[in-house]
Scaffold this motif. Sequence first.
Motif, PDB file in Angstrom:
ATOM      1  N   VAL A   1       8.377  70.456 -37.665  1.00 38.74           N
ATOM      2  CA  VAL A   1       8.509  70.670 -36.220  1.00 38.74           C
ATOM      3  C   VAL A   1       9.283  71.937 -35.881  1.00 38.74           C
ATOM      4  N   ILE A   2      10.471  72.105 -36.447  1.00 39.48           N
ATOM      5  CA  ILE A   2      11.365  73.179 -36.002  1.00 39.48           C
ATOM      6  C   ILE A   2      11.017  74.520 -36.634  1.00 39.48           C
ATOM      7  N   LEU A   3      10.734  74.515 -37.931  1.00 40.29           N
ATOM      8  CA  LEU A   3      10.453  75.759 -38.653  1.00 40.29           C
ATOM      9  C   LEU A   3       9.111  75.688 -39.390  1.00 40.29           C
ATOM     10  N   PRO A   4       8.025  75.328 -38.709  1.00 43.82           N
ATOM     11  CA  PRO A   4       6.744  75.204 -39.421  1.00 43.82           C
ATOM     12  C   PRO A   4       6.291  76.564 -39.988  1.00 43.82           C
ATOM     13  N   GLY A   5       5.990  76.579 -41.271  1.00 46.01           N
ATOM     14  CA  GLY A   5       5.527  77.811 -41.916  1.00 46.01           C
ATOM     15  C   GLY A   5       6.633  78.774 -42.283  1.00 46.01           C
ATOM     16  N   THR A   6       7.890  78.424 -42.000  1.00 47.28           N
ATOM     17  CA  THR A   6       9.021  79.291 -42.329  1.00 47.28           C
ATOM     18  C   THR A   6       9.791  78.703 -43.505  1.00 47.28           C
ATOM     19  N   PRO A   7       9.898  79.427 -44.604  1.00 43.01           N
ATOM     20  CA  PRO A   7      10.667  78.888 -45.735  1.00 43.01           C
ATOM     21  C   PRO A   7      12.153  78.820 -45.408  1.00 43.01           C
ATOM     22  N   PHE A   8      12.824  77.791 -45.910  1.00 39.23           N
ATOM     23  CA  PHE A   8      14.255  77.646 -45.681  1.00 39.23           C
ATOM     24  C   PHE A   8      14.875  76.929 -46.868  1.00 39.23           C
ATOM     25  N   ARG A   9      16.176  77.075 -46.997  1.00 38.94           N
ATOM     26  CA  ARG A   9      16.945  76.354 -48.001  1.00 38.94           C
ATOM     27  C   ARG A   9      18.169  75.754 -47.329  1.00 38.94           C
ATOM     28  N   ILE A  10      18.535  74.549 -47.750  1.00 40.14           N
ATOM     29  CA  ILE A  10      19.714  73.891 -47.189  1.00 40.14           C
ATOM     30  C   ILE A  10      20.958  74.445 -47.871  1.00 40.14           C
ATOM     31  N   ALA A  11      21.910  74.902 -47.066  1.00 39.71           N
ATOM     32  CA  ALA A  11      23.155  75.461 -47.604  1.00 39.71           C
ATOM     33  C   ALA A  11      24.238  74.408 -47.751  1.00 39.71           C
ATOM     34  N   HIS A  12      24.287  73.457 -46.803  1.00 41.71           N
ATOM     35  CA  HIS A  12      25.423  72.538 -46.790  1.00 41.71           C
ATOM     36  C   HIS A  12      25.072  71.297 -45.980  1.00 41.71           C
ATOM     37  N   ARG A  13      25.673  70.167 -46.360  1.00 37.78           N
ATOM     38  CA  ARG A  13      25.492  68.907 -45.637  1.00 37.78           C
ATOM     39  C   ARG A  13      26.867  68.275 -45.424  1.00 37.78           C
ATOM     40  N   TRP A  14      27.019  67.572 -44.302  1.00 39.71           N
ATOM     41  CA  TRP A  14      28.266  66.849 -44.054  1.00 39.71           C
ATOM     42  C   TRP A  14      28.006  65.736 -43.043  1.00 39.71           C
ATOM     43  N   SER A  15      29.046  65.003 -42.703  1.00 34.40           N
ATOM     44  CA  SER A  15      28.928  63.939 -41.706  1.00 34.40           C
ATOM     45  C   SER A  15      30.211  63.848 -40.907  1.00 34.40           C
ATOM     46  N   GLY A  16      30.114  63.266 -39.723  1.00 32.95           N
ATOM     47  CA  GLY A  16      31.269  63.016 -38.869  1.00 32.95           C
ATOM     48  C   GLY A  16      31.211  61.590 -38.358  1.00 32.95           C
ATOM     49  N   ILE A  17      32.339  61.073 -37.911  1.00 34.53           N
ATOM     50  CA  ILE A  17      32.415  59.704 -37.409  1.00 34.53           C
ATOM     51  C   ILE A  17      32.760  59.729 -35.919  1.00 34.53           C
ATOM     52  N   MET A  18      31.835  59.225 -35.110  1.00 34.80           N
ATOM     53  CA  MET A  18      32.043  59.149 -33.669  1.00 34.80           C
ATOM     54  C   MET A  18      32.515  57.745 -33.289  1.00 34.80           C
ATOM     55  N   GLY A  19      32.910  57.595 -32.040  1.00 32.47           N
ATOM     56  CA  GLY A  19      33.292  56.284 -31.508  1.00 32.47           C
ATOM     57  C   GLY A  19      32.364  55.912 -30.367  1.00 32.47           C
ATOM     58  N   VAL A  20      31.652  54.796 -30.492  1.00 30.61           N
ATOM     59  CA  VAL A  20      30.693  54.379 -29.469  1.00 30.61           C
ATOM     60  C   VAL A  20      30.967  52.922 -29.087  1.00 30.61           C
ATOM     61  N   GLY A  21      30.186  52.420 -28.120  1.00 33.88           N
ATOM     62  CA  GLY A  21      30.334  51.028 -27.701  1.00 33.88           C
ATOM     63  C   GLY A  21      29.211  50.636 -26.771  1.00 33.88           C
ATOM     64  N   SER A  22      29.336  49.474 -26.185  1.00 39.32           N
ATOM     65  CA  SER A  22      28.287  48.971 -25.303  1.00 39.32           C
ATOM     66  C   SER A  22      28.243  49.733 -23.989  1.00 39.32           C
ATOM     67  N   GLN A  23      29.319  50.439 -23.644  1.00 38.32           N
ATOM     68  CA  GLN A  23      29.388  51.245 -22.435  1.00 38.32           C
ATOM     69  C   GLN A  23      29.643  52.699 -22.811  1.00 38.32           C
ATOM     70  N   LYS A  24      29.162  53.622 -21.969  1.00 38.54           N
ATOM     71  CA  LYS A  24      29.362  55.040 -22.222  1.00 38.54           C
ATOM     72  C   LYS A  24      30.718  55.542 -21.732  1.00 38.54           C
ATOM     73  N   LYS A  25      31.327  54.811 -20.820  1.00 38.43           N
ATOM     74  CA  LYS A  25      32.592  55.256 -20.246  1.00 38.43           C
ATOM     75  C   LYS A  25      33.697  55.210 -21.289  1.00 38.43           C
ATOM     76  N   PRO A  26      34.470  56.294 -21.452  1.00 35.77           N
ATOM     77  CA  PRO A  26      35.584  56.281 -22.408  1.00 35.77           C
ATOM     78  C   PRO A  26      36.620  55.226 -22.048  1.00 35.77           C
ATOM     79  N   ILE A  27      37.318  54.745 -23.054  1.00 37.68           N
ATOM     80  CA  ILE A  27      38.412  53.797 -22.844  1.00 37.68           C
ATOM     81  C   ILE A  27      39.716  54.588 -22.807  1.00 37.68           C
ATOM     82  N   VAL A  28      40.325  54.655 -21.645  1.00 35.30           N
ATOM     83  CA  VAL A  28      41.639  55.289 -21.486  1.00 35.30           C
ATOM     84  C   VAL A  28      42.511  54.263 -20.793  1.00 35.30           C
ATOM     85  N   THR A  29      43.359  53.596 -21.559  1.00 34.80           N
ATOM     86  CA  THR A  29      44.093  52.466 -21.010  1.00 34.80           C
ATOM     87  C   THR A  29      45.395  52.234 -21.771  1.00 34.80           C
TER      88      THR A  29
END
Length: 374
Positions: free
Chosen positions: A313-341
């Motif tokens: 989809v993004i780079l059809p016909g364009t050669p590429f190589r992956i340089a690096h991979r990582w992950s992050g940890i988000m905080g989610v819940g049943s509501q989108k509103k942040p909890i500030v309490t």
Amino acid sequence: MELSYWELKTWLDGLDFCVVGSGITGLSCALELRKTHPRARILILEKGVFPQGASTKNAGFACFGSLTEILSDLNHHSEDTVASLVSQRWKGIQLLRQRLGDKALDYKQWGGYEVFRETDSAIFERCMNEMDRVNTLLKPVFGQSCFRPAPNIFGFGSVLPELILNPLEGQLNTGKMMQALLHKVQGGPDPILILNGVALTEYSDLGDRVAISTNRFDFQARKLLLATNGFAGNLGVSEVKPARAQVLITEPIPGLSIQGTFHMDEGFYYFRNVDDRLLLGGGRNLDPEGETTREFGQTPLIQESLEGLLKEVILPGTPFRIAHRWSGIMGVGSQKKPIVTKCSDNVACGVRLGGMGVAIGSHVGMELAGLAVD
């Protein structure tokens, strides 16, 4: 851990505020505390070498929600609630820009695009039908319409010929952002102290102060502010669930013409240019249970999905190589509103940023600091 007299006196004695987490929210909270309490002793605890979670691991999107994300939110929240959420995100981005400056952030307002696969024609039609409604709802926030159709000029494959453009969306350099925040926190005549490699394990509100235990030592502070987002469940905030986001970035691609930020599948996939590289993340919807984790890492299922998206989809016909991979940890819940309490008289939290930490972290940090006022 055995502490010397000097360590106790310099870092831990007579603390007014202890902030847990040195990400966007925690650093923003500390800066607000310094503004309102110029003589206070402030300490930040960070369990990682770098800020753990997502603040140094995000994709650097200065965004407030794609059109499909906003329409999905309208299925579960009132129009007033959705408009308020978008307003929080927009104000948070402006606060971050004002605090650090666009040069320090390497901020570029190149616009954000939503991309639709060829099989998504019904979703695209719904977006077109609802666009005026959403623009009208959000016009008081931005003072203008924020969504409009745009042609696919980027050479994406197997997608519809039209995209949806949000010209107000921008991108920034996550590393430079965090360095600039840290510089502000640690600069000046009364620098705020940061201790890395120190994890909060438990705390107890004693009425006039908070007893704090860590993996290294115990101490006390007058107020405790929790800004741990995806890890808040470890500290008893049950409304927050962790959500891992896997990301990769390519080697430099000669002649890369993709410029801007891009969303697919209601924001579950996202990509952007980073100089002459392509950064891509997402796919946690492929394994919601497996990605509800506080463990960093990658899985073959999602990494193969990301690479397939690049190739087809993004780079059809364009050669590429992956340089690096990582992950992050988000905080989610049943509501989108942040909890500030408040959690108790002397303890408060600012968490559940819902994958919008760049946008709302500054604003949540400011609100969290406000809860520390006696």
